[in-house]
Scaffold this active site. Structure first.
Site, PDB file in Angstrom:
ATOM      1  N   GLU A  10      -1.536  -9.068   4.567  1.00 43.99           N
ATOM      2  CA  GLU A  10      -1.274  -9.259   6.000  1.00 43.99           C
ATOM      3  C   GLU A  10      -2.550  -9.167   6.829  1.00 43.99           C
ATOM      4  O   GLU A  10      -2.543  -9.525   8.007  1.00 43.99           O
ATOM      5  CB  GLU A  10      -0.243  -8.233   6.496  1.00 43.99           C
ATOM      6  N   CYS A  13       0.849  -1.200   0.000  1.00 42.90           N
ATOM      7  CA  CYS A  13       0.000   0.000   0.000  1.00 42.90           C
ATOM      8  C   CYS A  13       0.884   1.250   0.000  1.00 42.90           C
ATOM      9  O   CYS A  13       1.583   1.498  -0.956  1.00 42.90           O
ATOM     10  CB  CYS A  13      -0.974  -0.061   1.179  1.00 42.90           C
ATOM     11  N   HIS A  73      -3.665  -5.656   0.921  1.00 41.28           N
ATOM     12  CA  HIS A  73      -3.093  -5.975   2.235  1.00 41.28           C
ATOM     13  C   HIS A  73      -3.212  -7.465   2.553  1.00 41.28           C
ATOM     14  O   HIS A  73      -4.081  -7.852   3.349  1.00 41.28           O
ATOM     15  CB  HIS A  73      -3.828  -5.184   3.320  1.00 41.28           C
TER      16      HIS A  73
END
Lengths: 230, 85
Positions: free
Chosen positions: A205, A86, A203
Site C-alpha cells: 500500500e 505487517c 507494505h
C-alpha cells in the site's frame, strides 16, 4: 468493493491503507474501531500495520483477543476477504486464521527498506493483476517478520500452493541474501486454503502512486477492487 | 495462589536474542558460556486457593494467551501468595 480497515490502539498505517483502497475502489473505506463487532456488508476487511497494543507479550497477541476479532473470524468463516499487512499478518497468525508465527528478525535489526517480492500464483483475487512469477518492489518496515512454521506445515503450505509471495532478488531468485528477516523458505506472504485471506509482511500500500516513488503495489489493490466489484 | 508462568521458545526455534546475549557475555570476558536462551516470566496473583485448581487455571491462560504454542513452550509453578505486611 466495500472495504473496512480495522484500527487497534497503536496501529499507525491505516491512513496509507485507506489511500491505496480509495484509489482502487473510488470511494473511502470504512474505518472500524476495535470495539466494533458488526462487519456486515463488508467485502474486504483489512488489518493494517503498526504496533497494536504496543506489541505487548507478542506482536499481535493482544489484538487477536480483542472484541472485533470475533467478527473478523465470522467474516472469514462466511468466505469474506481479509488482507493483513505487517502487524496485520502477525495478528492473523496469532488469531489462528493463518498458520505459523512471525519471529524476531534473524538479524535482530528492525528492517526499514525496500524488498523484492515474487508472485507465486496469480490466480487469486489479490494477485490477478500481476503476472505469475512477476517480481515487484515493496517497502517493508518491521522488527518481527521472520516467518516460522514447522517443516510439516511448510510442506503442506507449499503443496497446497498457499505461499503468496517470496522474498527474492530483483531478478526473481530465491536467495538467503534476499531474505533479510530470515523467513522460512523466503516466505513473505501466505493465503488461507480458500485463497481469501492474505497475510504479508511488506507494505504494497506504500507504493501505489508515482508520488510515493512507484506503483508496484497498485495491481494488488486494483485486482481486489475488480474481483470484488459489486 | 500465585502462579509463575515461564515461557520459552521451543527447542529448534531460532532465538537470536539469546544468541546476542551470549555474544555480549563472551565480549565481557565471561568464558565457558554455552548456549543462551531468553524467555519470559509472568507472575499471576490468583484468587483461587487450591494449588491444583490454580495450576489448571494458569495452564489454560498460558495455552490461550501467555504462550504461542506454535513457537513457545511454557511451565507453571504454583506458590503461596505473599501477603504484604
Amino acid at each position: 468493493m466495500k472495504a473496512g480497515i480495522v484500527v487497534f490502539p497503536g496501529i499507525n498505517r491505516e491512513r496509507d491503507m485507506a489511500i491505496a483502497l480509495e484509489a482502487a475502489a473510488g470511494h473511502k473505506p470504512r474505518m472500524v474501531w476495535h470495539h466494533e463487532t458488526d462487519l456486515a456488508g463488508l467485502d474486504l476487511v483489512v488489518i493494517p500495520g503498526g504496533f497494536s497494543y504496543g506489541d505487548y507479550l507478542r506482536c499481535g497477541a493482544m489484538a487477536a483477543q480483542s472484541p472485533v476479532m470475533g467478527a473478523i473470524r465470522a467474516h472469514a468463516a462466511r468466505g469474506g476477504h481479509i488482507l493483513g499487512v505487517c502487524n496485520g499478518f502477525q495478528i492473523l497468525t496469532e488469531a489462528g486464521l493463518l498458520p505459523g508465527a512471525l519471529l524476531r528478525n534473524a538479524s535482530l535489526r528492525f528492517l526499514s527498506m525496500d524488498c523484492w517480492l515474487r508472485v507465486e500464483r496469480a490466480d487469486t483475487d489479490f494477485a490477478r493483476h500481476y503476472q505469475p512469477g512477476a517480481v515487484f518492489r515493496s517497502p517493508m518496515a518491521h522488527g518481527d517478520g521472520n516467518y516460522f512454521a514447522d517443516d510439516a506445515t511448510l510442506d503442506r503450505l507449499e503443496g497446497e500452493g498457499l505461499v503468496a509471495f517470496r522474498y527474492v532478488t530483483q531478478e526473481g531468485a530465491v536467495t538467503p541474501e534476499a531474505n533479510r528477516n530470515g523467513s522460512a523458505r523466503n516466505i513473505a506472504g501466505l493465503y488461507s486454503p480458500n485463497l481469501r485471506v492474505l497475510g504479508l509482511m511488506p507494505h504494497p500500500e506504500d507504493l501505489v502512486d508515482p508520488l510515493m516513488g512507484g506503483t508496484d503495489g497498485k495491481p494488488l489493490f486494483d485486482g481486489l477492487a475488480a474481483a470484488l466489484a459489486a | 495462589m500465585k502462579a509463575i508462568v515461564t515461557v520459552m521458545l521451543k527447542t529448534g526455534v531460532l532465538d537470536p536474542q539469546g544468541k546476542a546475549i551470549g555474544q555480549a557475555l563472551h565480549n565481557l570476558g565471561f568464558a565457558g558460556v554455552g548456549e543462551v536462551r531468553a524467555g519470559k516470566l509472568i507472575e499471576l496473583e490468583l484468587a483461587e486457593t487450591d494449588p491444583e485448581a490454580a495450576r489448571a487455571q494458569a495452564e489454560e491462560m498460558a495455552r490461550r494467551l501467555l504462550a504461542n504454542l506454535v513457537i513457545e513452550s511454557f511451565r507453571v509453578e504454583i506458590a503461596p501468595l505473599e501477603i504484604p505486611g
